[in-house]
Design a protein around this motif. Structure first.
Motif, short mmCIF file in Angstrom:
data_model
loop_
_atom_site.label_atom_id
_atom_site.label_comp_id
_atom_site.label_asym_id
_atom_site.label_seq_id
_atom_site.Cartn_x
_atom_site.Cartn_y
_atom_site.Cartn_z
N THR A 203 0.83 -1.20 0.00
CA THR A 203 0.00 0.00 0.00
C THR A 203 0.86 1.25 0.00
O THR A 203 0.61 2.21 -0.74
N ARG A 204 1.93 1.24 0.84
CA ARG A 204 2.79 2.42 0.96
C ARG A 204 3.65 2.65 -0.29
O ARG A 204 4.01 3.78 -0.60
N ARG A 205 3.98 1.58 -1.00
CA ARG A 205 4.72 1.77 -2.25
C ARG A 205 3.87 2.54 -3.27
O ARG A 205 4.36 3.41 -3.99
N ASP A 206 2.58 2.22 -3.29
CA ASP A 206 1.67 2.87 -4.24
C ASP A 206 1.22 4.24 -3.74
O ASP A 206 1.03 5.16 -4.54
N GLU A 207 1.03 4.34 -2.42
CA GLU A 207 0.55 5.59 -1.83
C GLU A 207 1.42 5.95 -0.64
O GLU A 207 1.04 5.74 0.51
N PRO A 208 2.63 6.47 -0.88
CA PRO A 208 3.55 6.75 0.22
C PRO A 208 3.01 7.80 1.18
O PRO A 208 2.30 8.73 0.77
N GLY A 209 3.32 7.59 2.46
CA GLY A 209 2.94 8.55 3.48
C GLY A 209 4.17 9.07 4.19
O GLY A 209 5.31 8.83 3.78
N ASP A 210 3.97 9.76 5.31
CA ASP A 210 5.07 10.31 6.09
C ASP A 210 5.42 9.32 7.20
O ASP A 210 5.21 9.59 8.39
N ASP A 211 5.92 8.16 6.81
CA ASP A 211 6.23 7.11 7.78
C ASP A 211 7.44 6.32 7.31
O ASP A 211 7.89 6.47 6.16
N LEU A 212 7.98 5.48 8.20
CA LEU A 212 9.23 4.78 7.90
C LEU A 212 9.04 3.71 6.83
O LEU A 212 9.94 3.49 6.02
N ILE A 213 7.91 3.03 6.81
CA ILE A 213 7.69 2.03 5.77
C ILE A 213 7.72 2.70 4.40
O ILE A 213 8.35 2.19 3.46
#
Length: 397
Positions: A203-213
């Motif tokens: 999910t984070r690869r497609d929709e990056p957020g402000d987090d370590l992952i």
């Protein structure tokens, strides 16, 4: 009493046995686990840095070539997750993983978390005070690092209750001669946590957020980046290492201060001692009592030859009480200036999360000092020896 990591009395107070080992048997073979125990600070410190030893031997030989039994097939999901992180691998894989992770997990990033960590610690301490006391471990020591690591990784709040049980179950595999039940539980937890993080990472690869992952998913160094397995293994390691030790330092540390009331009052009177106090609490009642290394080439330690193919058990708890390294080592001194403890390890496997742990501990102890806690009842130790901590620590305000 002899070295007996399954004896509750030894787990509660191993330090007299360590003192005897350092003087009379500093390098000794322990038949029940087939390991060589190493008790002195100088030897432990040197072996942590010695590249003739490793956390793994699989970069040099197969299990069979190394004279070891292959791991049971049912453990495969556990090791697939664990060996994708950096703790259980050696160079060049370790070097590459640490370089990539360090690009996202920076000292500046850790320091930027301090205000949030301070706020969480204050809220947890205030809640304990409002309730008139309670279990310091379950109500403060556990929620703080779990909340911090969950927010840092970007784990949604609705899922955070899963993290602590997963971590505790995974860490059961690191105890000496774990039972089959503990092994199966660790495998299940690693698989569940790995699957959860895999979904989150995608999910984070497609929709990056402000987090370590998200940051780990975006890290690129000369075209090199973390694979999905490596990202998952890194996050599992950050949770396990990043909060198991912090929880136990908090619990063990407060129990240490309650047993040394003069030092507790000294710390309450002078908060500038908090950084040295945290280092001393890490030393005096070490949360990680033992760390293992495989011998990759024949070595000699303290005049004792240790052959290739066996494991050494480095006794951190003993090394941190060695009078050759520490003045008056059995005395708790929250202002101890010369403190070369090895609670975070040494060498290439020195704990990457040490700066975060120090921030969490300083803020946690600082918040709790304002609460004027008193001990409600003598605590009991968990049965584990390697990762050593209290079942609970009940306090009143």
């Amino acid at each position: 009493m002899r070295f007996d990591p399954w004896n509750p009395s030894f787990v509660a107070h191993p330090y007299d046995v360590y003192a005897d080992l350092r003087v009379n048997d500093p390098v000794s073979f322990f038949e029940p686990t087939g390991q060589w125990l190493v008790a002195r600070h100088a030897d432990v410190n040197a072996l942590l840095r010695d590249r003739r030893l490793g956390r793994s031997y699989l970069h040099t030989a197969t299990h069979e070539a190394f004279g070891r039994e292959p791991e049971p097939e049912f453990q495969e999901p556990f090791w697939r997750v664990i060996r994708a992180g950096m703790l259980d691998v050696e160079p060049p894989v370790h070097t590459r993983l640490r370089r990539l992770v360090s690009k996202a997990f920076t000292p500046r990033m850790v320091e930027s978390l301090r205000p949030r960590i301070r706020k969480i610690a204050a809220e947890l301490a205030e809640g304990l005070v409002e309730r008139g006391g309670g279990d310091l471990i379950s109500e403060v020591a556990e929620p703080l690092p779990v909340t911090v690591i969950a927010e840092m990784l970007g784990v949604p709040e609705r899922d955070r209750h899963l993290l602590r049980p997963w971590s505790a179950d995974i860490c059961g595999m690191y105890e000496l001669n774990p039972s089959l039940e503990v092994q199966h539980t660790a495998v299940r937890a690693a698989q569940e946590f790995g699957d959860y993080l895999r979904d989150l990472a995608r999910t984070r690869r497609d929709e990056p957020g402000d987090d370590l992952i998200s940051a780990l998913a975006q890290v690129v160094d000369g075209g090199d980046r973390l694979s999905e397995d490596e990202l998952v293994g890194t996050c599992v390691l950050l949770l396990n290492a990043g909060h198991e030790a912090t929880v136990n330092v908090t619990g063990n540390g407060w129990w240490s201060l309650f047993r040394n009331p003069d030092e507790l009052e000294r710390l309450r009177a002078d908060r500038s001692l908090l950084p040295t106090a945290v280092e001393e609490l890490l030393r005096w009642d070490t949360p990680l009592q033992m760390f293992e290394r495989w011998v990759l080439e024949d070595i000699e330690v303290g005049g004792v030859r240790i052959p290739r193919g066996v494991e050494v058990a480095l006794l951190f708890g003993s090394a941190n009480r060695d009078p050759e390294a520490f003045a008056d080592p059995d005395r708790l001194d929250v202002g101890r200036a010369d403190n070369p403890h090895i609670s975070f390890g040494a060498g290439i496997h020195f704990c990457l999360g040490a700066p975060l742990a120090r921030v969490e501990l300083i803020e946690s102890f600082g918040a709790l000092l304002d609460a004027n806690l008193t001990l409600a009842e003598e605590p009991a130790w968990k049965p584990g020896f390697v990762i050593r901590g209290l079942e609970s620590l009940r306090v009143t305000v």
